[in-house]
Design a protein around this motif. Structure first.
Motif, PDB file in Angstrom:
ATOM      1  N   HIS A  68       5.098  17.493  17.392  1.00 23.73           N
ATOM      2  CA  HIS A  68       4.333  16.692  18.090  1.00 23.73           C
ATOM      3  C   HIS A  68       3.995  17.405  19.434  1.00 23.73           C
ATOM      4  CE1 HIS A  68       3.349  12.879  20.498  1.00 23.73           C
ATOM      5  NE2 HIS A  68       3.218  12.007  19.502  1.00 23.73           N
ATOM      6  N   ASP A  69       2.791  17.008  20.013  1.00 24.61           N
ATOM      7  CA  ASP A  69       2.232  17.547  21.223  1.00 24.61           C
ATOM      8  C   ASP A  69       3.394  17.449  22.420  1.00 24.61           C
ATOM      9  OD1 ASP A  69      -0.024  18.349  19.985  1.00 24.61           O
ATOM     10  OD2 ASP A  69      -1.367  16.735  20.972  1.00 24.61           O
ATOM     11  N   SER A  70       3.811  16.152  22.631  1.00 25.55           N
ATOM     12  CA  SER A  70       4.939  16.016  23.766  1.00 25.55           C
ATOM     13  C   SER A  70       5.934  16.884  23.411  1.00 25.55           C
ATOM     14  CB  SER A  70       5.098  14.472  23.605  1.00 25.55           C
ATOM     15  OG  SER A  70       5.604  13.951  22.634  1.00 25.55           O
ATOM     16  N   PHE A  71       6.619  17.141  22.299  1.00 25.33           N
ATOM     17  CA  PHE A  71       7.490  18.056  21.810  1.00 25.33           C
ATOM     18  C   PHE A  71       7.375  19.338  22.424  1.00 25.33           C
ATOM     19  CE2 PHE A  71      10.178  21.015  19.452  1.00 25.33           C
ATOM     20  CZ  PHE A  71      11.505  20.364  19.554  1.00 25.33           C
ATOM     21  N   ILE A  72       6.138  19.883  22.355  1.00 23.73           N
ATOM     22  CA  ILE A  72       5.869  21.328  22.579  1.00 23.73           C
ATOM     23  C   ILE A  72       5.745  21.595  24.036  1.00 23.73           C
ATOM     24  CG2 ILE A  72       3.906  23.198  22.547  1.00 23.73           C
ATOM     25  CD1 ILE A  72       3.007  21.697  19.772  1.00 23.73           C
ATOM     26  N   LEU A  73       5.349  20.524  24.617  1.00 26.42           N
ATOM     27  CA  LEU A  73       5.342  20.481  26.321  1.00 26.42           C
ATOM     28  C   LEU A  73       6.729  20.368  26.813  1.00 26.42           C
ATOM     29  CD1 LEU A  73       3.883  20.495  28.991  1.00 26.42           C
ATOM     30  CD2 LEU A  73       3.385  17.847  28.822  1.00 26.42           C
ATOM     31  N   THR A  74       7.458  19.452  26.183  1.00 25.29           N
ATOM     32  CA  THR A  74       9.054  19.483  26.692  1.00 25.29           C
ATOM     33  C   THR A  74       9.779  20.761  26.569  1.00 25.29           C
ATOM     34  OG1 THR A  74       9.135  17.056  26.378  1.00 25.29           O
ATOM     35  CG2 THR A  74      11.077  18.170  26.647  1.00 25.29           C
ATOM     36  N   ASN A  75       9.455  21.367  25.724  1.00 24.09           N
ATOM     37  CA  ASN A  75      10.034  22.736  25.313  1.00 24.09           C
ATOM     38  C   ASN A  75       9.394  23.958  25.705  1.00 24.09           C
ATOM     39  OD1 ASN A  75      12.625  22.205  23.551  1.00 24.09           O
ATOM     40  ND2 ASN A  75      10.988  20.773  22.908  1.00 24.09           N
ATOM     41  N   SER A  76       8.302  23.843  26.616  1.00 20.80           N
ATOM     42  CA  SER A  76       7.597  24.834  27.099  1.00 20.80           C
ATOM     43  C   SER A  76       7.992  25.481  28.551  1.00 20.80           C
ATOM     44  CB  SER A  76       6.212  24.540  27.109  1.00 20.80           C
ATOM     45  OG  SER A  76       5.948  23.704  28.205  1.00 20.80           O
ATOM     46  N   ASN A  77       7.719  26.676  29.043  1.00 21.26           N
ATOM     47  CA  ASN A  77       8.008  27.051  30.152  1.00 21.26           C
ATOM     48  C   ASN A  77       7.224  26.238  31.372  1.00 21.26           C
ATOM     49  OD1 ASN A  77      10.025  28.803  29.503  1.00 21.26           O
ATOM     50  ND2 ASN A  77       8.419  30.669  29.245  1.00 21.26           N
ATOM     51  N   ILE A  78       6.032  25.774  31.073  1.00 21.65           N
ATOM     52  CA  ILE A  78       5.175  25.037  32.066  1.00 21.65           C
ATOM     53  C   ILE A  78       5.785  24.009  32.391  1.00 21.65           C
ATOM     54  CG2 ILE A  78       3.585  23.735  30.403  1.00 21.65           C
ATOM     55  CD1 ILE A  78       2.532  25.661  33.694  1.00 21.65           C
ATOM     56  N   SER A  79       6.601  23.212  31.587  1.00 20.05           N
ATOM     57  CA  SER A  79       7.294  21.925  31.660  1.00 20.05           C
ATOM     58  C   SER A  79       8.147  22.046  32.935  1.00 20.05           C
ATOM     59  CB  SER A  79       7.911  21.431  30.521  1.00 20.05           C
ATOM     60  OG  SER A  79       8.498  20.057  30.966  1.00 20.05           O
ATOM     61  N   ASN A  80       9.177  23.213  32.588  1.00 19.46           N
ATOM     62  CA  ASN A  80      10.087  23.267  33.481  1.00 19.46           C
ATOM     63  C   ASN A  80       9.730  23.736  34.941  1.00 19.46           C
ATOM     64  OD1 ASN A  80      12.145  23.083  31.532  1.00 19.46           O
ATOM     65  ND2 ASN A  80      12.067  25.190  30.820  1.00 19.46           N
ATOM     66  N   GLY A  92      -3.746  14.942  30.693  1.00 19.39           N
ATOM     67  CA  GLY A  92      -3.177  14.783  29.244  1.00 19.39           C
ATOM     68  C   GLY A  92      -3.873  13.358  28.490  1.00 19.39           C
ATOM     69  N   ASP A  93      -3.777  13.633  27.278  1.00 17.93           N
ATOM     70  CA  ASP A  93      -4.186  12.126  26.505  1.00 17.93           C
ATOM     71  C   ASP A  93      -2.990  11.568  26.264  1.00 17.93           C
ATOM     72  OD1 ASP A  93      -3.043  13.524  24.207  1.00 17.93           O
ATOM     73  OD2 ASP A  93      -4.850  14.260  23.425  1.00 17.93           O
ATOM     74  N   SER A  94      -3.167  10.305  25.462  1.00 20.84           N
ATOM     75  CA  SER A  94      -2.057   9.624  25.193  1.00 20.84           C
ATOM     76  C   SER A  94      -1.118  10.147  24.204  1.00 20.84           C
ATOM     77  CB  SER A  94      -2.361   8.203  24.657  1.00 20.84           C
ATOM     78  OG  SER A  94      -3.265   8.479  23.448  1.00 20.84           O
ATOM     79  N   GLY A  95      -1.209  11.414  23.871  1.00 20.13           N
ATOM     80  CA  GLY A  95      -0.126  12.259  22.960  1.00 20.13           C
ATOM     81  C   GLY A  95       0.953  12.591  23.785  1.00 20.13           C
ATOM     82  N   TYR A  96       0.686  12.589  25.141  1.00 21.85           N
ATOM     83  CA  TYR A  96       1.787  13.151  25.909  1.00 21.85           C
ATOM     84  C   TYR A  96       2.440  11.881  26.754  1.00 21.85           C
ATOM     85  CZ  TYR A  96      -0.286  17.350  25.226  1.00 21.85           C
ATOM     86  OH  TYR A  96      -0.689  18.610  24.572  1.00 21.85           O
TER      87      TYR A  96
END
Length: 212
Positions: A68-80, A92-96
């Motif tokens: 899922h898109d939101s899982f990728i974001l949560t586990n990315s450096n950019i999120s931190n 972002g769209d409603s996938g986040y």
């Protein structure tokens, strides 16, 4: 960059637009099921952030197509990074899930201001969709109309990364874009994040909407 984004639809304080794109690959020898995307083909789900000049300023190429898109974001450096140092927000769209640093559309707008917010949000965020379209026009191996990458995930990751880098170089040099319609639309309707947004993030979004 914030000024360039603002000129699109008067949406303030935007530092980038984020989305995921499915890149078709050869059927993997290992963990095959995890690479089957929601669209039914084997793929890598690539997360990318585009700027207002249609260059990609952050790309994550590692996750199987079912992720899922939101899982990728949560586990990315950019999120931190944005959690610790927020100097603007992504669109972002409603996938986040809605966050202090990530503005998403209102799922059920209840007034004119929220409707106008959604319209400005969509027009501004469209830059990442267009960037994907240009990327695939330049490198047809990434587009479903050209089949798929006939390589296993490990090698496909390097090919995809090279295409993104060359796209940025071509964009900087203002090289012409081949004519090609991107039929692989990046709809978010079947990829909706179910997380309940935090109160502070809702306040920020409501404040932005009140400007429209």
């Amino acid at each position: 960059m914030k000024t360039k984004f603002y000129r699109i639809a008067n949406f303030p304080n935007v530092i980038g637009c984020i989305d995921g794109v499915l890149i078709g690959i050869q059927t993997p020898y290992q963990d095959e099921a995890s690479y089957v995307s929601r669209k039914g083909f084997h793929a890598l789900n690539v997360q990318a952030i585009a700027d207002a000049e249609m260059k990609f300023i952050n790309v994550v190429i590692r996750w199987p197509g079912s992720t899922h898109d939101s899982f990728i974001l949560t586990n990315s450096n950019i999120s931190n990074e944005l959690e610790q140092r927020n100097n603007g927000w992504l669109l972002g769209d409603s996938g986040y899930a809605l966050k202090n640093w990530l503005m998403t559309p209102f799922m059920h707008p209840v007034n004119v201001q929220q409707q106008r917010y959604n319209s400005a949000h969509a027009r501004t965020r469209n830059i990442v969709e267009r960037s994907f379209g240009v990327l695939k026009s330049r490198f047809r191996c990434l587009d479903r109309s050209g089949g798929h990458l006939s390589y296993q995930p490990k090698k496909a990751v390097h090919i995809i990364g090279a295409c993104f880098s060359l796209h940025n170089f071509a964009t900087e040099k203002k090289m012409p874009v081949p004519n090609h319609d991107d039929d692989d639309n990046h709809d978010d309707e079947n990829n909706v994040a179910m997380q309940q947004p935090a109160g502070r993030a809702q306040e920020i979004r409501n404040h932005i909407a009140s400007r429209f």
